[in-house]
Design an enzyme around this catalytic site. Structure first.
Site, short mmCIF file in Angstrom:
data_model
loop_
_atom_site.label_atom_id
_atom_site.label_comp_id
_atom_site.label_asym_id
_atom_site.label_seq_id
_atom_site.Cartn_x
_atom_site.Cartn_y
_atom_site.Cartn_z
N LYS A 1 -0.06 -25.27 42.72
CA LYS A 1 1.29 -24.70 41.68
C LYS A 1 1.81 -23.46 42.07
O LYS A 1 1.11 -22.35 42.45
CB LYS A 1 0.52 -24.72 40.04
CG LYS A 1 1.53 -24.46 39.04
CD LYS A 1 1.12 -24.75 37.80
CE LYS A 1 2.22 -24.59 36.59
NZ LYS A 1 1.99 -24.61 35.33
N SER B 1 3.90 -28.27 32.48
CA SER B 1 4.75 -27.73 33.61
C SER B 1 4.12 -28.07 34.91
O SER B 1 4.94 -27.55 35.88
CB SER B 1 4.71 -26.15 33.16
OG SER B 1 3.31 -25.56 33.29
N SER C 1 -0.22 -28.03 30.13
CA SER C 1 0.49 -28.36 31.46
C SER C 1 0.01 -28.93 32.52
O SER C 1 0.51 -29.16 33.62
CB SER C 1 0.99 -26.70 31.77
OG SER C 1 2.01 -26.38 30.84
#
Ligand SMILES: [Zn+2]
Lengths: 479, 494
Positions: free
Chosen positions: A80, A155, A179
């Site tokens: 990420k 996210s 997330s």
């Protein structure tokens, strides 16, 4: 089956028994990226092919020479883009950090390198992890590989989409209010968020420090825990990291029976019927296998959403204060005086959702409102955690939905932040209480979208979480 | 109308740790090489996290206990949020509502010369900011930021408004300085900013009316504190007589003024800091700290005698004058230790005080040495003085030995206790009580000096000097006064 679709465990087996090579795997993954990335947009950065192939070849050579290779066996891993990677662009999907190249590795990255993983690239996310759909990125939206008209969740939508699309065998995400777990569920893969403190946050660009926890997106339960055992463990650079040893995790389901807590409060109005049915079927399968289903109550969970949004935005407003255009990051071309420079830099570089949360956070911490909002939220947070502690006296794991529905269409909720926040209603409690939780696919809607079921364990009980998740995964596969 | 100045001080002290408070960077004053003592943590890079320096916390505990403070069993870290270029994270890690210590006191000397216990409200630990460097050429060059200082452990000590005069403000700061250097927690180098002071000042009139409170910033010398408080008292009095504005009037807020040491005035500072809302909240990156009673007791048991107490003991138990006790203790703990060892070795505190405050201090100053570097150790000097008190040598001979020992040191010879007696023997400095030897030397000297004898007999008393010189050359340990008397007796035919 393409190499790009195998689990980490399967890939390692093939590498070790010589039926494939690291170069072949990297090539397969890059080939898949070339095929789908234009549509999915899971990555902000993919490292150059020549570098990746050179690293892969070095591992092949090592294996050939009989040298020991670490547990990640030279496999490519997606990260990420809110996790700092030394020398590799790390943007947190914000224009603010559009050119930020960290001078240091996050602890998890150092551990991945140590364990012989190859950094494949950096995945898309909502800006500074603020969002539930990966639509709030300065680098474009990510699409759900199961249906490109749908959001991948967020996210960590880039990480989940990459794993679901075969663009990476496994990926790291970060989970502040769901997330990792929610996008994993939307994309039909496994998402793991361990106990708060189990994985060092050093090098994770903070959204809400007391809630943030790095997690794993993977193709099955065993892979998630394999990665966890690599990256977990105490870190002297993170004061909030746990000092207790990381348990060893089982790799296969056993026959031990579990007490499965089911909280009534998580199955009320607003839950999509197809999701409800899929979870119910999962519970029925468990009962059929001899596990005990125990009704439990988590009464304060009804306050979880406002509690989460107050604490998360309060911490975010503070964590993002460092982006002032002085030392790094975006600086306005219209600096004027100090106040103008800070204001213009921030106004130009932050997206709407980030600005919204900074304003909310400053509001709940400001003089006269601090006690009414922030302090109260901290107290409710404690009550929510206490509910879980009591519940775990009666059960080993708790099972409930991860989200009220499966993935929805791109743009469907962007105009209405409040409806968007409501999608986090079942995921934020694990963060508020700091508990380990995992989602795994348990069905599909009639439109073919994946449905996830969430398993939550008591604090630091990742081993129990692993056993329960493996058991559920086995049942669902055998069905 | 009569008024009383009401003064409280806020003192910031940089602690002498090896590394910064939340990272591993060196804690060292280094303005020549800006931004070289930095890392992702003290630069506030995205993803970096603070880790508390245990040493900084321990030094803080020592300081608070030396200031007679209570130690909180539970303390936490808070973020104080404001934007400034020298504050890399946009917040300062500090302590807000649960400081690690509170409710202490330190004695200061009032304008009347009495001692007053000034109460310490609280002491808390925080990180220092960096330093903004502005172009002062007037050509409007860019401002720059040096973050070497960012993350230096900083102790903030806040007094109650117990101080009543400018002199007393200065005395408090001097006492604090002495205490902090005694316990070794800070070098208190005011030029380098290790000790910085702000003063809250207002006046209270006998009828209960008070002037608005003013915080005076940038008081970085002892004289500055005194002068600024003096100036502010007079300024507030003038202002009150002109405007009648008083504390509690609508629209009257705490004002911040800066001390301009060049012009000796306080100036209103732009930007209302009072209006700032720091939005304090507990720092989620750091764990709260618990301090056990055991740890407090352990530190307390190792606390050194505070300087004020030491001065009193020197006067009471060692019969030193207040002046000598002040000179010795104000030179610092090592110097006081040196004195005590000299005194106990020679068993004559008064003599020891004379020597350390005069001969030793003079040589230290000439040679620009501190007492640890001074070549004549306390036991060596104590031995020299012991020989005086035993009447083995005269004070004059002691001075000669002292000089000879310094020469030894200059020529890299070891300066030891045994060297003292060697020098006394080699140079024949032992006081000669053997009258036979002295008589013989006098007789010989007289016989060698017919001219002097003639002059003496002609009434020139000073002619004896030449004979004394000859005798002293022969019998070095002799007492010149005694020699003189004996020569005169000899010549006078007695
Ligand atoms: Zn540093």
């Amino acid at each position: 089956m393409s190499l790009a679709e195998l689990t980490v465990t399967e890939l390692i087996d093939r590498l070790v028994n010589g039926t494939t090579t690291n170069v072949e795997i990297v090539k397969a993954v890059l080939e898949r990226i070339r095929e789908v990335e234009g549509a999915v947009n899971a990555f902000i950065t993919v490292r150059p092919e020549d570098e990746l192939l050179a690293e892969a070849k070095a591992y092949d050579d090592k294996r050939q020479a009989g040298e020991a290779i670490g547990p990640l066996q030279g496999l490519p891993i997606a990260i990420k883009d809110s996790i700092c990677t030394k020398g590799l662009l790390t943007t947190a999907a914000s224009k603010m950090l559009g050119e930020f190249v960290p001078p240091f590795d996050a602890t998890v990255i150092a551990r991945i390198r140590q364990a012989d993983g190859i950094l494949l690239g950096k995945t898309n996310t909502d800006e500074f992890s603020m969002g539930s759909t990966t639509e709030n990125s300065a680098f474009g939206v990510t699409r759900n590989p199961r249906n490109l008209d749908y959001v991948p969740g967020g996210s960590s939508g880039g990480s989940a989409a990459a794993v679901a699309a075969g663009e990476a065998p496994i990926a790291l995400g970060a989970d502040t209010g769901g997330s990792v777990r929610q996008p994993a569920a939307y994309c039909g893969i496994v998402g793991l968020k361990p106990t708060y403190g189990r994985i060092s946050r050093f090098g994770l660009i903070a959204y809400a420090s007391s809630l943030d926890q790095i997690g794993v997106c993977s193709r099955d339960v065993a892979d998630a825990f394999l990665m966890l055992s690599v990256i977990a463990g105490h870190d002297p650079h993170d004061s909030t990291s746990l000092g207790t040893p990381v348990p060893t995790f089982p790799k296969k389901a056993d026959s031990a029976s579990l007490r499965v807590g089911v909280p009534d409060e998580y199955f009320g109005a607003g839950l999509d019927d197809e999701v409800r049915a899929a979870i119910q079927r999962t519970l029925d399968l468990m009962k059929g296998q001899g596990h005990t289903v125990v009704p439990i109550s988590l009464p304060n969970s009804k306050y979880s959403l406002p509690t989460y949004y107050i604490i998360a935005t309060a911490e975010a407003s503070s964590n993002l204060a460092r982006y002032d255009g002085v030392q790094y990051g975006h600086r306005t071309s219209q600096p004027g005086g100090l106040i103008d420079m800070v204001t213009n830099s921030r106004t130009e570089a932050f997206g709407d959702e980030v600005k919204r949360r900074i304003m909310l956070g400053n509001y709940v911490l400001s003089g006269g409102y601090h006690d009414q909002y922030y302090l109260k939220a901290c107290k409710v947070r404690r009550l929510i955690a206490d509910d879980f502690s009591r519940a775990f006296e009666q059960c080993d794991v708790i099972v409930h939905p991860i989200a009220p529905s499966a993935a929805f269409r791109l743009g469907e909720k962007t105009g209405d932040p409040l409806t968007m926040y409501l999608t986090d209603i079942y995921s934020v409690t694990a963060n508020l209480a700091g508990l380990p939780a995992l989602t795994l696919p348990c069905g599909t809607t009639k439109d073919g979208l994946p449905i996830g079921v969430q398993v939550v364990a008591a604090t630091e009980q990742e081993e129990t979480l692993c056993r329960a998740s493996l058991a559920i995964e086995k049942l669902l596969r055998e069905e | 109308m009569n008024y009383t100045p009401i003064i409280g001080l806020e003192v910031h002290v940089q602690l002498l740790t090896k590394t910064k408070i939340f990272c591993g960077c060196p804690n060292k004053f280094n303005p020549e090489h800006p931004n070289t003592q930095t890392c992702p943590v003290c630069l506030g890079m995205p993803g970096s996290l603070p880790v508390m320096n245990e040493e900084a916390f321990r030094l803080s505990l020592i300081t608070a206990l030396a200031l007679n403070c209570e130690i909180a069993p539970f303390t936490k870290w808070d973020r104080k949020q404001y934007y400034y270029p020298d504050l890399p994270k946009g917040y300062q890690i500090s302590q807000y509502d649960l400081p690690f210590s509170h409710s202490g006191w330190l004695e200061a000397t009032t304008a009347e010369g009495d001692l007053r216990k000034v109460r310490i409200r609280r002491a808390h630990l925080e990180e220092d900011a960096g330093k903004n460097i502005h172009d002062e050429s007037g050509r409007g060059g860019d401002s720059q930021v040096d973050l070497n200082r960012a993350g230096t452990p900083l102790l903030e000590i806040v007094t109650e408004p117990d101080i009543r005069s400018a002199v007393e403000s200065k005395s408090f700061l001097e006492e604090l300085y002495l205490l902090l250097t005694f316990i070794g927690v800070s070098d208190c180098n005011m030029q380098e900013g290790s000790l910085r002071c702000d003063a809250n000042v207002n006046l209270k009139f006998d009828d209960g009316i008070a002037t608005p409170i003013v915080e005076v910033k940038n008081l970085n010398t002892f004289r500055g504190v005194e002068a600024a408080v003096d100036f502010e008292i007079q300024r507030q009095l003038d202002e009150f007589q002109k405007t009648g504005r008083k504390l509690g009037d609508p629209g009257v807020e705490k004002e911040t003024r800066g001390w301009d040491a060049q012009r000796n005035i306080t100036l209103a500072q732009r930007g209302k800091e009072e209006a700032a809302d720091y939005r304090y909240f507990p720092d989620p990156d750091l764990l709260p700290v618990t301090v056990s009673a055991h740890v407090v007791a352990e530190i307390k048991s190792h606390l050194c005698e505070p300087p004020s107490q030491r001065k009193r003991r020197f006067q009471k138990e060692m019969a030193l004058s207040e002046y000598d006790a002040d000179v010795i203790v104000n030179r610092g703990r090592e110097f006081a230790d040196y004195f005590e060892l000299v005194a106990s070795t020679c068993d004559d505190a008064k003599q020891a005080a004379n020597w350390v405050t005069q001969d030793v201090l003079r040589e230290m100053n000439d040679r620009r040495l501190n007492v640890e570097e001074f070549p004549i150790g306390a036991e060596v000097l104590g031995t020299v003085l012991k020989r005086v008190s035993e009447k083995t040598i005269t004070i004059k001979s002691a001075r000669e030995v002292f000089v000879a020992l310094l020469e030894d040191a200059d020529e890299d010879r070891e300066v030891t206790v045994s060297r003292v007696d060697h020098l006394i023997d080699d140079r024949g400095l032992k006081v000669v009580s053997d009258t036979g030897a002295l008589d013989a030397a006098i007789a010989a000297a007289v016989a060698e000096s017919p001219k002097a004898v003639e002059d003496f007999n002609a009434g020139k008393q000073q002619a004896v000097g030449a004979i004394i010189g000859k005798v002293m050359k022969q019998v070095r340990g002799a007492d010149p006064k005694q020699v003189r008397e004996q020569i005169i007796a000899h010549l006078s035919g007695n």
